[in-house]
Design a protein around this motif. Structure first.
Motif, PDB file in Angstrom:
ATOM      1  N   ALA A  34      36.641  64.174  51.764  1.00 40.88           N
ATOM      2  CA  ALA A  34      36.038  64.205  50.427  1.00 40.88           C
ATOM      3  C   ALA A  34      35.191  62.969  50.158  1.00 40.88           C
ATOM      4  O   ALA A  34      34.261  63.014  49.345  1.00 40.88           O
ATOM      5  N   GLN A  35      35.493  61.875  50.847  1.00 42.73           N
ATOM      6  CA  GLN A  35      34.695  60.660  50.655  1.00 42.73           C
ATOM      7  C   GLN A  35      33.226  60.897  51.024  1.00 42.73           C
ATOM      8  O   GLN A  35      32.323  60.262  50.464  1.00 42.73           O
ATOM      9  N   TYR A  36      32.985  61.831  51.957  1.00 46.80           N
ATOM     10  CA  TYR A  36      31.606  62.103  52.367  1.00 46.80           C
ATOM     11  C   TYR A  36      30.839  62.866  51.290  1.00 46.80           C
ATOM     12  O   TYR A  36      29.596  62.846  51.278  1.00 46.80           O
ATOM     13  N   VAL A  37      31.555  63.535  50.398  1.00 42.10           N
ATOM     14  CA  VAL A  37      30.898  64.171  49.252  1.00 42.10           C
ATOM     15  C   VAL A  37      30.340  63.084  48.332  1.00 42.10           C
ATOM     16  O   VAL A  37      29.239  63.216  47.785  1.00 42.10           O
ATOM     17  N   PHE A  38      31.095  61.994  48.187  1.00 37.50           N
ATOM     18  CA  PHE A  38      30.599  60.859  47.411  1.00 37.50           C
ATOM     19  C   PHE A  38      29.366  60.247  48.077  1.00 37.50           C
ATOM     20  O   PHE A  38      28.407  59.867  47.394  1.00 37.50           O
ATOM     21  N   VAL A  39      29.388  60.142  49.397  1.00 41.67           N
ATOM     22  CA  VAL A  39      28.238  59.601  50.126  1.00 41.67           C
ATOM     23  C   VAL A  39      27.021  60.488  49.914  1.00 41.67           C
ATOM     24  O   VAL A  39      25.900  59.995  49.684  1.00 41.67           O
ATOM     25  N   ALA A 109      36.578  55.412  46.294  1.00 41.23           N
ATOM     26  CA  ALA A 109      36.443  56.585  45.418  1.00 41.23           C
ATOM     27  C   ALA A 109      36.369  56.170  43.952  1.00 41.23           C
ATOM     28  O   ALA A 109      35.536  56.681  43.191  1.00 41.23           O
ATOM     29  N   PHE A 110      37.221  55.256  43.537  1.00 44.04           N
ATOM     30  CA  PHE A 110      37.231  54.862  42.135  1.00 44.04           C
ATOM     31  C   PHE A 110      36.069  53.939  41.785  1.00 44.04           C
ATOM     32  O   PHE A 110      35.572  53.971  40.650  1.00 44.04           O
ATOM     33  N   ALA A 111      35.623  53.134  42.725  1.00 54.86           N
ATOM     34  CA  ALA A 111      34.432  52.320  42.469  1.00 54.86           C
ATOM     35  C   ALA A 111      33.238  53.224  42.173  1.00 54.86           C
ATOM     36  O   ALA A 111      32.465  52.978  41.229  1.00 54.86           O
ATOM     37  N   LEU A 112      33.101  54.292  42.951  1.00 53.49           N
ATOM     38  CA  LEU A 112      31.992  55.228  42.737  1.00 53.49           C
ATOM     39  C   LEU A 112      32.189  56.061  41.479  1.00 53.49           C
ATOM     40  O   LEU A 112      31.269  56.202  40.661  1.00 53.49           O
ATOM     41  N   ALA A 113      33.381  56.626  41.307  1.00 58.57           N
ATOM     42  CA  ALA A 113      33.634  57.496  40.165  1.00 58.57           C
ATOM     43  C   ALA A 113      33.473  56.747  38.840  1.00 58.57           C
ATOM     44  O   ALA A 113      32.875  57.267  37.892  1.00 58.57           O
ATOM     45  N   VAL A 114      33.993  55.535  38.769  1.00 55.20           N
ATOM     46  CA  VAL A 114      33.888  54.758  37.527  1.00 55.20           C
ATOM     47  C   VAL A 114      32.437  54.325  37.292  1.00 55.20           C
ATOM     48  O   VAL A 114      31.975  54.308  36.147  1.00 55.20           O
ATOM     49  N   THR A 115      31.711  54.002  38.363  1.00 59.68           N
ATOM     50  CA  THR A 115      30.286  53.677  38.202  1.00 59.68           C
ATOM     51  C   THR A 115      29.522  54.874  37.644  1.00 59.68           C
ATOM     52  O   THR A 115      28.718  54.735  36.713  1.00 59.68           O
ATOM     53  N   PHE A 116      29.771  56.063  38.197  1.00 58.63           N
ATOM     54  CA  PHE A 116      29.123  57.271  37.673  1.00 58.63           C
ATOM     55  C   PHE A 116      29.483  57.483  36.207  1.00 58.63           C
ATOM     56  O   PHE A 116      28.646  57.899  35.395  1.00 58.63           O
TER      57      PHE A 116
END
Length: 203
Positions: A34-39, A109-116
Motif C-alpha cells: 500500500a505504500q506504493y499507492v502513496f508513492v 504513511a502518516f507523514a504523507l497522510a497528515v501532509t495531504f
C-alpha cells in the motif's frame, strides 16, 4: 521496554490472522504494497504541474526524510527486536530481523497522510484511513508491536505538522523550497514544452 499490555494487544490482533484468515491477503497488501499507492499519489500530484501541489510534495518528502532520520536515531538508542524474533507469532510476510521500534512504514504513511490533510486534499480522509490500515496490518502480519506503530504514527504526524509550519512561517525554508521548485520548473519547461511542441509543416 516492551510492556505486558503492548504484547497482549499485539497477540490479540495477530491472532486474528487465524480467526479471520480471509482478510490475510488484504492485510499482506497493506503491510507490503500500500505504500506504493502513496508513492503513486506523490507522482500524480507532482506531475499535475500545479504549484501548490508541488509545494505540498516538497513538504511531504522533507517530512519523510526528517521522520526516517529520527527513526534511525531511536532505533539505535532504544533497540527492540521484532515480535517474531522474541515470540512465537503468526508471521504472514517476510522481514529482516532489524529494529522494530518505531515503525518506518507508519512514519512514512502518516507523514504523507497528515501532509495531504493539512493541504486540504479532496481525498484526505481516504489517505488517513490508508495510513491507519498500513499501521494495523503491520501488527496483524506479525512484524510490529502496537507501540511501534503508535510511535511511528506520532513521529510521522509531528514531522508533517512541523515541516509545514516551517515552510509557511520561516523565510529561509520558503526561499529554499521556492528556489528548488523554480530551478526544476525551468528545466521541466525546456524539456516538456519542447517535447510537446508540434512539428512544423517543413519537418
Amino acid at each position: 521496554m516492551l510492556s505486558n499490555l503492548d504484547y497482549q494487544i499485539f497477540h490479540l490482533i495477530n491472532e486474528q490472522a487465524n480467526s479471520f484468515s480471509a482478510l490475510n491477503g488484504l492485510m499482506r497488501f497493506f503491510a507490503e504494497y500500500a505504500q506504493y499507492v502513496f508513492v503513486l499519489a506523490l507522482l500524480l500530484y507532482w506531475f499535475s504541474r500545479n504549484t501548490l501541489n508541488r509545494k505540498m510534495i516538497i513538504s511531504a518528502v522533507v517530512s519523510i526524510c526528517l521522520g526516517m532520520g529520527i527513526s534511525f536515531i531511536i532505533g539505535h538508542l532504544m533497540y527492540r527486536d521484532r515480535p517474531f524474533v522474541t515470540h512465537t507469532v503468526i508471521q504472514l510476510i517476510k522481514h529482516p530481523a532489524n529494529a522494530s521500534f518505531p515503525s518506518d512504514h507508519a512514519i512514512g504513511a502518516f507523514a504523507l497522510a497528515v501532509t495531504f490533510w493539512l493541504y486540504g486534499k479532496r481525498f484526505r480522509t481516504f489517505w488517513l484511513a490508508a495510513a491507519l490500515l498500513i499501521g494495523f496490518s503491520r501488527i496483524w502480519t506479525g512484524v510490529h508491536y502496537p507501540s511501534d506503530v503508535a510511535a511511528g504514527a506520532l513521529v510521522g504526524a509531528l514531522c508533517a505538522v512541523s515541516t509545514q509550519f516551517m515552510l509557511l512561517r520561516f523565510k529561509r525554508p520558503q526561499q529554499l523550497a521556492n528556489l528548488c521548485l523554480e530551478l526544476y520548473e525551468k528545466a521541466e519547461h525546456k524539456i516538456w514544452d519542447k517535447s510537446t511542441k508540434p512539428q512544423s509543416d517543413d519537418a
